[in-house]
Design a protein around this motif. Structure first.
Motif, PDB file in Angstrom:
ATOM      1  N   GLY A 197      48.653  30.303  44.373  1.00 49.20           N
ATOM      2  CA  GLY A 197      49.647  29.621  45.209  1.00 49.20           C
ATOM      3  C   GLY A 197      51.042  29.637  44.628  1.00 49.20           C
ATOM      4  N   GLY A 198      51.141  29.734  43.297  1.00 49.31           N
ATOM      5  CA  GLY A 198      52.457  29.721  42.661  1.00 49.31           C
ATOM      6  C   GLY A 198      53.029  31.093  42.388  1.00 49.31           C
ATOM      7  N   LEU A 199      52.316  32.151  42.764  1.00 51.27           N
ATOM      8  CA  LEU A 199      52.832  33.506  42.564  1.00 51.27           C
ATOM      9  C   LEU A 199      53.763  33.896  43.700  1.00 51.27           C
ATOM     10  CD1 LEU A 199      49.552  35.296  41.372  1.00 51.27           C
ATOM     11  CD2 LEU A 199      51.329  34.195  39.983  1.00 51.27           C
ATOM     12  N   ASP A 200      54.487  34.981  43.504  1.00 50.99           N
ATOM     13  CA  ASP A 200      55.435  35.470  44.508  1.00 50.99           C
ATOM     14  C   ASP A 200      55.024  36.867  44.965  1.00 50.99           C
ATOM     15  OD1 ASP A 200      57.121  33.196  44.304  1.00 50.99           O
ATOM     16  OD2 ASP A 200      58.004  34.033  42.478  1.00 50.99           O
ATOM     17  N   VAL A 201      55.389  37.185  46.199  1.00 52.87           N
ATOM     18  CA  VAL A 201      55.080  38.504  46.747  1.00 52.87           C
ATOM     19  C   VAL A 201      56.048  39.522  46.148  1.00 52.87           C
ATOM     20  CG1 VAL A 201      54.887  39.919  48.821  1.00 52.87           C
ATOM     21  CG2 VAL A 201      54.221  37.494  48.884  1.00 52.87           C
ATOM     22  N   GLY A 202      55.506  40.424  45.332  1.00 52.53           N
ATOM     23  CA  GLY A 202      56.347  41.467  44.752  1.00 52.53           C
ATOM     24  C   GLY A 202      56.390  42.718  45.597  1.00 52.53           C
ATOM     25  N   HIS A 203      55.344  42.925  46.394  1.00 53.78           N
ATOM     26  CA  HIS A 203      55.285  44.117  47.248  1.00 53.78           C
ATOM     27  C   HIS A 203      54.320  43.823  48.382  1.00 53.78           C
ATOM     28  CE1 HIS A 203      56.115  48.389  47.882  1.00 53.78           C
ATOM     29  NE2 HIS A 203      54.842  48.556  48.213  1.00 53.78           N
ATOM     30  N   ARG A 204      54.594  44.397  49.551  1.00 57.85           N
ATOM     31  CA  ARG A 204      53.720  44.225  50.712  1.00 57.85           C
ATOM     32  C   ARG A 204      53.670  45.525  51.492  1.00 57.85           C
ATOM     33  NH1 ARG A 204      54.992  39.244  54.294  1.00 57.85           N
ATOM     34  NH2 ARG A 204      53.629  38.258  52.745  1.00 57.85           N
ATOM     35  N   ILE A 205      52.458  45.890  51.913  1.00 53.84           N
ATOM     36  CA  ILE A 205      52.269  47.042  52.788  1.00 53.84           C
ATOM     37  C   ILE A 205      51.392  46.604  53.954  1.00 53.84           C
ATOM     38  CG2 ILE A 205      51.391  49.398  53.026  1.00 53.84           C
ATOM     39  CD1 ILE A 205      51.865  49.850  50.094  1.00 53.84           C
ATOM     40  N   VAL A 206      51.781  46.989  55.159  1.00 52.37           N
ATOM     41  CA  VAL A 206      50.978  46.732  56.354  1.00 52.37           C
ATOM     42  C   VAL A 206      50.377  48.062  56.815  1.00 52.37           C
ATOM     43  CG1 VAL A 206      50.969  45.870  58.721  1.00 52.37           C
ATOM     44  CG2 VAL A 206      52.454  44.798  57.005  1.00 52.37           C
ATOM     45  N   VAL A 249      44.621  45.801  61.865  1.00 53.14           N
ATOM     46  CA  VAL A 249      45.828  45.762  61.050  1.00 53.14           C
ATOM     47  C   VAL A 249      45.495  45.030  59.756  1.00 53.14           C
ATOM     48  CG1 VAL A 249      48.189  44.870  60.863  1.00 53.14           C
ATOM     49  CG2 VAL A 249      47.388  45.870  63.030  1.00 53.14           C
ATOM     50  N   VAL A 250      45.843  45.627  58.625  1.00 50.44           N
ATOM     51  CA  VAL A 250      45.577  45.028  57.315  1.00 50.44           C
ATOM     52  C   VAL A 250      46.906  44.812  56.607  1.00 50.44           C
ATOM     53  CG1 VAL A 250      44.338  45.226  55.132  1.00 50.44           C
ATOM     54  CG2 VAL A 250      43.397  46.303  57.190  1.00 50.44           C
ATOM     55  N   GLU A 251      47.162  43.591  56.197  1.00 52.16           N
ATOM     56  CA  GLU A 251      48.386  43.266  55.469  1.00 52.16           C
ATOM     57  C   GLU A 251      48.007  42.975  54.025  1.00 52.16           C
ATOM     58  OE1 GLU A 251      51.651  39.819  56.089  1.00 52.16           O
ATOM     59  OE2 GLU A 251      51.525  41.293  57.707  1.00 52.16           O
ATOM     60  N   CYS A 252      48.626  43.690  53.100  1.00 47.77           N
ATOM     61  CA  CYS A 252      48.258  43.596  51.690  1.00 47.77           C
ATOM     62  C   CYS A 252      49.459  43.126  50.869  1.00 47.77           C
ATOM     63  CB  CYS A 252      47.765  44.953  51.180  1.00 47.77           C
ATOM     64  SG  CYS A 252      47.254  44.937  49.454  1.00 47.77           S
ATOM     65  N   TYR A 296      52.819  38.402  41.921  1.00 48.39           N
ATOM     66  CA  TYR A 296      53.170  38.362  40.498  1.00 48.39           C
ATOM     67  C   TYR A 296      53.837  37.026  40.180  1.00 48.39           C
ATOM     68  CZ  TYR A 296      52.638  43.444  40.955  1.00 48.39           C
ATOM     69  OH  TYR A 296      52.147  44.705  41.224  1.00 48.39           O
ATOM     70  N   THR A 297      53.963  36.736  38.889  1.00 53.46           N
ATOM     71  CA  THR A 297      54.687  35.534  38.488  1.00 53.46           C
ATOM     72  C   THR A 297      56.181  35.705  38.770  1.00 53.46           C
ATOM     73  OG1 THR A 297      55.091  36.304  36.229  1.00 53.46           O
ATOM     74  CG2 THR A 297      53.037  35.097  36.631  1.00 53.46           C
ATOM     75  N   GLY A 298      56.857  34.578  38.900  1.00 54.61           N
ATOM     76  CA  GLY A 298      58.302  34.619  39.089  1.00 54.61           C
ATOM     77  C   GLY A 298      59.015  35.240  37.913  1.00 54.61           C
ATOM     78  N   GLU A 299      58.441  35.095  36.710  1.00 54.78           N
ATOM     79  CA  GLU A 299      59.055  35.686  35.517  1.00 54.78           C
ATOM     80  C   GLU A 299      59.053  37.207  35.601  1.00 54.78           C
ATOM     81  OE1 GLU A 299      58.050  31.594  34.719  1.00 54.78           O
ATOM     82  OE2 GLU A 299      56.855  33.261  35.483  1.00 54.78           O
ATOM     83  N   VAL A 300      57.943  37.781  36.058  1.00 58.27           N
ATOM     84  CA  VAL A 300      57.871  39.236  36.186  1.00 58.27           C
ATOM     85  C   VAL A 300      58.884  39.733  37.211  1.00 58.27           C
ATOM     86  CG1 VAL A 300      56.437  41.143  37.026  1.00 58.27           C
ATOM     87  CG2 VAL A 300      55.481  39.473  35.428  1.00 58.27           C
ATOM     88  N   LEU A 301      58.928  39.077  38.359  1.00 57.88           N
ATOM     89  CA  LEU A 301      59.856  39.528  39.404  1.00 57.88           C
ATOM     90  C   LEU A 301      61.303  39.229  39.027  1.00 57.88           C
ATOM     91  CD1 LEU A 301      57.908  38.531  42.646  1.00 57.88           C
ATOM     92  CD2 LEU A 301      57.879  40.679  41.375  1.00 57.88           C
ATOM     93  N   VAL A 328      51.588  48.658  41.409  1.00 57.22           N
ATOM     94  CA  VAL A 328      51.315  48.716  42.852  1.00 57.22           C
ATOM     95  C   VAL A 328      50.556  49.978  43.224  1.00 57.22           C
ATOM     96  CG1 VAL A 328      52.408  48.964  45.122  1.00 57.22           C
ATOM     97  CG2 VAL A 328      53.244  47.230  43.500  1.00 57.22           C
ATOM     98  N   GLU A 329      50.903  51.101  42.600  1.00 60.12           N
ATOM     99  CA  GLU A 329      50.401  52.390  43.070  1.00 60.12           C
ATOM    100  C   GLU A 329      48.887  52.514  42.971  1.00 60.12           C
ATOM    101  OE1 GLU A 329      51.095  57.200  42.494  1.00 60.12           O
ATOM    102  OE2 GLU A 329      52.281  55.788  41.302  1.00 60.12           O
ATOM    103  N   LEU A 330      48.275  51.866  41.988  1.00 55.94           N
ATOM    104  CA  LEU A 330      46.834  52.016  41.832  1.00 55.94           C
ATOM    105  C   LEU A 330      46.110  51.557  43.098  1.00 55.94           C
ATOM    106  CD1 LEU A 330      44.283  52.661  40.323  1.00 55.94           C
ATOM    107  CD2 LEU A 330      44.453  50.456  39.144  1.00 55.94           C
ATOM    108  N   PHE A 331      46.359  50.316  43.521  1.00 58.99           N
ATOM    109  CA  PHE A 331      45.620  49.849  44.688  1.00 58.99           C
ATOM    110  C   PHE A 331      46.199  50.381  45.991  1.00 58.99           C
ATOM    111  CE2 PHE A 331      42.330  47.212  46.435  1.00 58.99           C
ATOM    112  CZ  PHE A 331      41.466  47.080  45.371  1.00 58.99           C
TER     113      PHE A 331
END
Length: 381
Positions: A188-197, A308-311, A315-320, A330-333
């Motif tokens: 819940g405390g992580l942030d979206v670093g990347h999203r692909i639909v 439709v799949v949203e992925c 990541y932590t706010g520190e990383v972003l 990101v590329e692996l998954f």
């Protein structure tokens, strides 16, 4: 005259039958799933932070219903059926957006506050009935939908009496073997670093089944097997409750080339480090847990043959905030998803074939998928 195909031979005991093809291709089956699964259970709708500001809204298709999620001026997130109470026009036609103080129907301009109250309607004065009494603005307001928030996502339920949300939590923690294990990732405390639909030309159950097994991993996931070598044996992480899959001895992180990723999430234990866990939360959520980030999939079944799949990569706010490069992470998954969805799309046309009329078979490492099949059949009655 075309002869009927010969009946399928009953598989030997080492193999178990799958659902028949009609379960994946029939519009009638899909309509029943809309009513008895997607509209009857808690459904993960959106990341709550996507609607952080008052007036932010998002339209989500859940079963046969269009559902509108909107952040109120009081800070609360609410959900409503996306239907004007006047003549049934869809209130919001855009997928998402921002309004200031109200939601206005584009047909006859009936206007609703962000809490669903009817606030204005042209040419009916002070909203009174024939006897001059004031119309109840909540009674004729938007139809509310049950909503709760968990893991930083908004979950909604269309049922008149929603099932206890604790059932969702139990489902999510069963695979980990520890009710508190998922909380240590602080999702819940992580942030979206990347999203692909992804728009996948396949039935939602084919995608679920694919996610649940690893019999295909050595065939189509070379990058994933390079990081998690035990997947080459075909046993999915979900089949080993509480164990997960261990990184290879030369692997430093869950990245495309096995190079080091980021600092591990602060709450996880040494036992969770250097391991991958996969969770299925029925009906439409997959969660992948690794030491330094979380990959969160949610599906929106649109028809018997389209999902439709949203992925989200979280990541932590520190990383972003440090502007570190996420691409190797990101590329692996991303590749795994593309490989999986291509396989599901290859499978979908066969669901209408006479060759699959009575279904296929599950090999021993896939037997746990039979529990999912039994669950689907039980939901459909």
């Amino acid at each position: 005259m075309t002869a009927d195909p010969p009946p399928l031979v009953q598989p030997p005991s080492a193999l178990r039958a799958t659902l028949g093809g009609a379960y994946y291709a029939s519009p009638d089956v899909f309509a029943a799933e809309q009513e008895r699964i997607f509209e009857a259970m808690w459904f993960c709708a959106t990341r709550s932070s996507d609607l952080a500001l008052p007036g932010r809204f998002k339209k989500v298709q859940i079963g046969s219903e269009s559902v509108l999620l909107v952040r109120g001026r009081d800070g609360l997130l609410r959900a409503f059926l996306n239907i004007c109470r006047h003549r049934g026009a869809q209130l919001c036609t855009e997928a998402e957006g921002q309004v200031r103080r109200s939601l206005r129907c584009p047909y006859h301009s009936w206007t609703y506050a962000l809490d669903g109250r009817l606030t204005a309607a042209p040419n009916i004065g002070a909203l009174t009935d024939d006897a001059g009494a004031l119309i109840d603005r909540y009674e004729f307001g938007l139809v509310p939908v049950a909503l709760t928030e968990w893991l930083g996502y908004a979950w909604v339920c269309l049922a008149e009496t929603p099932p206890p949300f604790e059932e969702v939590v139990v489902e999510a923690t069963r695979t980990l073997g520890d009710a508190d294990a998922i909380n240590r990732y602080g999702i819940g405390g992580l942030d979206v670093g990347h999203r692909i639909v992804y728009d996948v030309a396949a039935n939602w159950k084919l995608i679920v089944e694919n996610f649940m097994e690893c019999y295909h991993c050595s065939s189509i996931h070379p990058e994933l097997v390079g990081v998690l070598p035990e997947f080459a044996r075909g046993v999915a992480a979900q089949a080993n409750v509480g164990v997960g899959a261990e990184f290879g001895p030369q692997v430093a992180g869950f990245t495309i080339d096995g190079a080091a990723g980021f600092d591990r999430l602060p709450g996880i234990t040494d036992e969770q480090d250097r391991r991958y866990y996969a969770i299925t939360v029925k009906p439409t959520v997959f969660i992948n847990l690794v030491p330094d980030h979380v990959i969160f999939h949610r599906m929106y079944p649109m028809s018997a043959e389209r999902t439709v799949v949203e992925c989200d990569w979280l990541y932590t706010g520190e990383v972003l905030g440090s502007d570190q490069d996420l691409s190797h992470s990101v590329e692996l998954f991303q590749r795994v998803n593309e490989q999986d969805f291509a396989a599901c799309e290859r499978t979908q046309p066969a669901m209408s074939s006479r060759a699959y009329r009575q279904g296929g078979v599950l090999v021993p490492t896939e037997h746990h998928i039979a529990e999912f099949h039994e669950w689907v059949v039980s939901r459909l009655g």
